[in-house]
Design a protein around this motif. Structure first.
Motif, mmCIF file in Angstrom:
data_model
loop_
_atom_site.group_PDB
_atom_site.id
_atom_site.type_symbol
_atom_site.label_atom_id
_atom_site.label_comp_id
_atom_site.label_asym_id
_atom_site.label_seq_id
_atom_site.Cartn_x
_atom_site.Cartn_y
_atom_site.Cartn_z
ATOM 1 N N UNK A 247 0.832 -1.199 0.000
ATOM 2 C CA UNK A 247 0.000 0.000 0.000
ATOM 3 C C UNK A 247 0.867 1.250 0.000
ATOM 4 N N UNK A 248 0.259 2.361 -0.390
ATOM 5 C CA UNK A 248 0.999 3.617 -0.425
ATOM 6 C C UNK A 248 1.476 4.017 0.963
ATOM 7 N N UNK A 249 0.595 3.873 1.949
ATOM 8 C CA UNK A 249 0.953 4.279 3.304
ATOM 9 C C UNK A 249 2.119 3.451 3.824
ATOM 10 N N UNK A 250 2.088 2.154 3.566
ATOM 11 C CA UNK A 250 3.177 1.302 4.045
ATOM 12 C C UNK A 250 4.486 1.651 3.352
ATOM 13 N N UNK A 251 4.403 1.903 2.060
ATOM 14 C CA UNK A 251 5.612 2.265 1.321
ATOM 15 C C UNK A 251 6.185 3.577 1.840
ATOM 16 N N UNK A 252 5.323 4.575 2.074
ATOM 17 C CA UNK A 252 5.779 5.848 2.633
ATOM 18 C C UNK A 252 6.364 5.657 4.024
ATOM 19 N N UNK A 253 5.683 4.846 4.838
ATOM 20 C CA UNK A 253 6.165 4.618 6.208
ATOM 21 C C UNK A 253 7.529 3.934 6.198
ATOM 22 N N UNK A 254 7.730 2.998 5.304
ATOM 23 C CA UNK A 254 9.024 2.326 5.220
ATOM 24 C C UNK A 254 10.116 3.291 4.764
ATOM 25 N N UNK A 255 9.789 4.116 3.773
ATOM 26 C CA UNK A 255 10.754 5.099 3.287
ATOM 27 C C UNK A 255 11.173 6.044 4.405
ATOM 28 N N UNK A 256 10.179 6.623 5.066
ATOM 29 C CA UNK A 256 10.463 7.567 6.137
ATOM 30 C C UNK A 256 11.134 6.882 7.329
ATOM 31 N N UNK B 291 15.596 6.299 10.798
ATOM 32 C CA UNK B 291 16.377 5.465 11.724
ATOM 33 C C UNK B 291 17.871 5.630 11.481
ATOM 34 N N UNK B 292 18.276 5.604 10.216
ATOM 35 C CA UNK B 292 19.701 5.778 9.893
ATOM 36 C C UNK B 292 20.183 7.155 10.335
ATOM 37 N N UNK B 293 19.381 8.180 10.059
ATOM 38 C CA UNK B 293 19.754 9.550 10.441
ATOM 39 C C UNK B 293 19.817 9.689 11.962
ATOM 40 N N UNK B 294 18.853 9.103 12.667
ATOM 41 C CA UNK B 294 18.829 9.210 14.128
ATOM 42 C C UNK B 294 20.043 8.546 14.754
ATOM 43 N N UNK B 295 20.376 7.358 14.307
ATOM 44 C CA UNK B 295 21.531 6.652 14.860
ATOM 45 C C UNK B 295 22.821 7.432 14.573
ATOM 46 N N UNK B 296 22.957 7.914 13.337
ATOM 47 C CA UNK B 296 24.173 8.637 12.975
ATOM 48 C C UNK B 296 24.338 9.939 13.737
ATOM 49 N N UNK B 297 23.281 10.753 13.798
ATOM 50 C CA UNK B 297 23.393 12.043 14.492
ATOM 51 C C UNK B 297 23.506 11.873 16.002
ATOM 52 N N UNK B 298 22.898 10.836 16.547
ATOM 53 C CA UNK B 298 23.071 10.567 17.978
ATOM 54 C C UNK B 298 24.530 10.227 18.284
ATOM 55 N N UNK B 299 25.130 9.403 17.443
ATOM 56 C CA UNK B 299 26.543 9.051 17.644
ATOM 57 C C UNK B 299 27.438 10.283 17.521
#
Length: 340
Positions: free
Chosen positions: A133-142, A147-155
């Protein structure tokens, strides 16, 4: 004639052999695999940048501590250590400026193309025509990108704070209330990066053109940085301290690391007057007469203690994350019907 030493795997009455897990690790599948595969270059670049920056910070911190150890840090017997500390302050400034640009770069080069590229080249229509579904695809993208951005900037935030902690609040360090320190430690860099990222995604979804979305996102992220820098001091609760006497030597002493916001004269009735009161008098006698006429009693200084830094950062981060959540909700609601 042959002799069978075991039963055939698919012989009647025998259960099929379980597939072996040898050689298998954590593997992505479905929409998760698709998103990672599509954006793995950007994700790997973020991971590599994070690791290299942390290694650089660790190296710079080691050199700084070697210098400070020569003066019996953290309790130096004199202030001579400040004389040769300028090169290390310059390293702080250069690294801090580079990290301050991370939210802008994330918004422009990761957030803006995340959906705009798929909408521009037709990938979005192909993906959403499948079972997902569109919502699932958007949710996965975001979700995966955030998650990658959060882990990197937290480090990066933890590493920069680890480097800065030994001299935090010292005169040779950059002020804690300015962007180089405030926006690169604690939860603030994470919140700023996520807001820039999600804002870029929303702009790309609405404009549907990658290059145009990147240009508009650049303006958006720079504006966010400017507004945030002018707003962050208001997150704190200032304090005042007064002293008797009108000479400069009578100015009230502030706690170590405190940021002085304002300095005023205080009258005998407790009224505050600007420090330039009587400053234009032509002589010392005239100035003394003016001060006596104005009933000036002493000095009053308004300041922010460094102890408020953590609370101010979390309060500000909560505001930024609230805005991020609102934009993310808009993306999901808008994209549910109008994405492709």
């Amino acid at each position: 004639m042959t002799t069978l030493t075991g039963s055939p795997a698919n012989a009647p009455g025998h259960a099929p052999a379980a597939p072996t897990a040898r050689g298998r690790g954590l593997r992505l599948s479905g929409a998760t695999w698709l998103v990672w595969r599509q954006h793995r270059a950007a994700y790997c670049t973020l991971i590599a940048f994070t690791l290299l920056t942390i290694a650089l910070i660790a190296y710079q911190r080691m050199g700084m501590l070697e210098y400070l150890d020569r003066y019996d840090w953290p309790h130096p017997k004199s202030e001579e250590w400040q004389l040769g500390f300028q090169p290390y302050t310059s390293e702080f400034n250069r690294t801090g400026l580079a990290l301050a640009a991370v939210p802008v770069l994330l918004g422009v080069f990761v957030g803006a193309p995340l959906l705009a590229a798929d909408l521009e080249n037709g990938t979005a229509k192909l993906v959403t025509s499948q079972a997902i579904t569109r919502v699932r695809w958007l949710a996965m993208k975001l979700g995966i990108t955030a998650l990658v951005v959060t882990v990197g900037t937290t480090a990066l935030s933890l590493a920069f704070n680890w480097w800065w902690a030994p001299i935090k609040g010292k005169e040779t360090s950059f002020p804690w209330h300015e962007a180089l320190a405030f926006n690169n430690t604690g939860p603030v860099p994470v919140a700023l990066s996520l807001l820039s990222l999600v804002g870029g995604v929303a702009i790309g979804m609405l404009l549907r053109r990658t290059l145009m979305a990147m240009v508009v996102t650049l303006g958006f992220t720079v504006t966010v940085q400017f507004v945030w820098a002018s707003f962050l001091i208001d997150l704190g609760n200032s304090a005042r301290v007064a002293s008797e006497g009108l000479a400069w030597e009578s100015l009230p002493a502030l706690p170590p690391g405190a940021y002085e916001m304002d300095r005023s004269y205080v009258t005998g009735s407790g009224e505050l007057l600007g420090w330039s009161t009587c400053a234009r008098e032509p002589s010392d006698a005239a100035m003394a007469a003016c001060q006596q006429k104005a009933d000036l009693f002493g000095w009053s200084t308004e300041y922010l203690p460094i102890s408020q830094m953590t609370g101010m950062q979390w309060s500000g981060a909560a505001i930024l994350l609230g805005m991020t959540a609102a934009i993310a909700a808009f993306i999901l609601l808008w994209g549910r019907k109008r994405l492709a």
